[in-house]
Design a protein around this motif. Sequence first.
Motif, PDB file in Angstrom:
ATOM      1  N   GLU A  33       0.899  -1.292   0.046  1.00 50.35           N
ATOM      2  CA  GLU A  33       0.152   0.185  -0.010  1.00 50.35           C
ATOM      3  C   GLU A  33       0.819   1.250   0.026  1.00 50.35           C
ATOM      4  O   GLU A  33       0.547   2.185  -0.711  1.00 50.35           O
TER       5      GLU A  33
ATOM      6  N   TYR B 195       3.979   1.386  -1.084  1.00 52.11           N
ATOM      7  CA  TYR B 195       4.792   1.769  -2.564  1.00 52.11           C
ATOM      8  C   TYR B 195       4.005   2.073  -3.489  1.00 52.11           C
ATOM      9  O   TYR B 195       4.002   3.029  -4.270  1.00 52.11           O
ATOM     10  N   GLN B 196       2.522   1.582  -3.394  1.00 48.13           N
ATOM     11  CA  GLN B 196       1.684   2.098  -4.244  1.00 48.13           C
ATOM     12  C   GLN B 196       1.449   3.633  -4.154  1.00 48.13           C
ATOM     13  O   GLN B 196       1.344   4.637  -5.158  1.00 48.13           O
ATOM     14  N   GLU B 197       1.170   4.245  -3.026  1.00 52.17           N
ATOM     15  CA  GLU B 197       1.379   5.584  -2.707  1.00 52.17           C
ATOM     16  C   GLU B 197       2.427   6.296  -3.096  1.00 52.17           C
ATOM     17  O   GLU B 197       2.477   7.490  -3.751  1.00 52.17           O
TER      18      GLU B 197
ATOM     19  N   GLN C   4       4.436   5.688  -5.546  1.00 56.48           N
ATOM     20  CA  GLN C   4       4.487   5.502  -6.953  1.00 56.48           C
ATOM     21  C   GLN C   4       3.710   6.536  -7.669  1.00 56.48           C
ATOM     22  O   GLN C   4       3.926   7.404  -8.523  1.00 56.48           O
ATOM     23  N   LYS C   5       2.437   6.669  -6.860  1.00 54.42           N
ATOM     24  CA  LYS C   5       1.428   7.870  -7.225  1.00 54.42           C
ATOM     25  C   LYS C   5       2.269   9.132  -6.997  1.00 54.42           C
ATOM     26  O   LYS C   5       1.936  10.018  -7.860  1.00 54.42           O
ATOM     27  N   ARG C   6       2.782   9.263  -6.059  1.00 57.48           N
ATOM     28  CA  ARG C   6       3.514  10.511  -5.669  1.00 57.48           C
ATOM     29  C   ARG C   6       4.226  11.008  -6.757  1.00 57.48           C
ATOM     30  O   ARG C   6       4.632  12.098  -7.134  1.00 57.48           O
TER      31      ARG C   6
ATOM     32  N   ILE D  15       4.648   9.978  -9.621  1.00 53.28           N
ATOM     33  CA  ILE D  15       3.753  10.473 -10.970  1.00 53.28           C
ATOM     34  C   ILE D  15       3.434  11.775 -11.091  1.00 53.28           C
ATOM     35  O   ILE D  15       3.379  12.854 -12.107  1.00 53.28           O
ATOM     36  N   GLU D  16       2.676  12.322  -9.767  1.00 54.98           N
ATOM     37  CA  GLU D  16       2.425  13.530  -9.610  1.00 54.98           C
ATOM     38  C   GLU D  16       3.315  14.633  -9.289  1.00 54.98           C
ATOM     39  O   GLU D  16       2.918  15.678  -9.515  1.00 54.98           O
ATOM     40  N   TYR D  17       4.660  14.178  -9.132  1.00 52.75           N
ATOM     41  CA  TYR D  17       5.641  15.058  -9.002  1.00 52.75           C
ATOM     42  C   TYR D  17       5.728  16.327  -9.920  1.00 52.75           C
ATOM     43  O   TYR D  17       5.708  17.407  -9.646  1.00 52.75           O
TER      44      TYR D  17
END
Length: 133
Positions: free
Chosen positions: A76, A78-80, A82-84, A86-88
């Motif tokens: 969980e 790690y998925q968060e 990865q999302k951050r 991508i959003e960076y």
Amino acid sequence: MSYSTKDIAKILGVTDRTVRRYLKSFISFDNKGIEVSEKMLEILIKEYNSGQETDNSGQLNEIPVDYDIVEGFSTEEYQEFQKRLIEYPVLKQELEYHKKSAESHQRQMEKILSIMQERNLLEASNNPNFLKK
């Protein structure tokens, strides 16, 4: 390459019997099959995993030592993460926009302050009581 107990004895400088006794402490044979000691299991696991990058669960067996800090993540987390990542880039652009906007507001406030000071001086110079002081 395989070694006999006599070969191992020569390498270690001990008797053949000593080598056999030592090997029996790692492995025992009985009617049910082969039993191995905990130490032998660790050796087998290390040897088995040495040529592989991941284990059955997909986790890395060995962590490279090239890094100063190694952090473990739950799935969980790690998925968060990865999302951050991508959003960076988008967040970085928004941050730059807000920074420029704040600088623009600062310039506007400085202009307003300057105009108010000029106005106060003008009003004060038009005030007859101001000159008497």
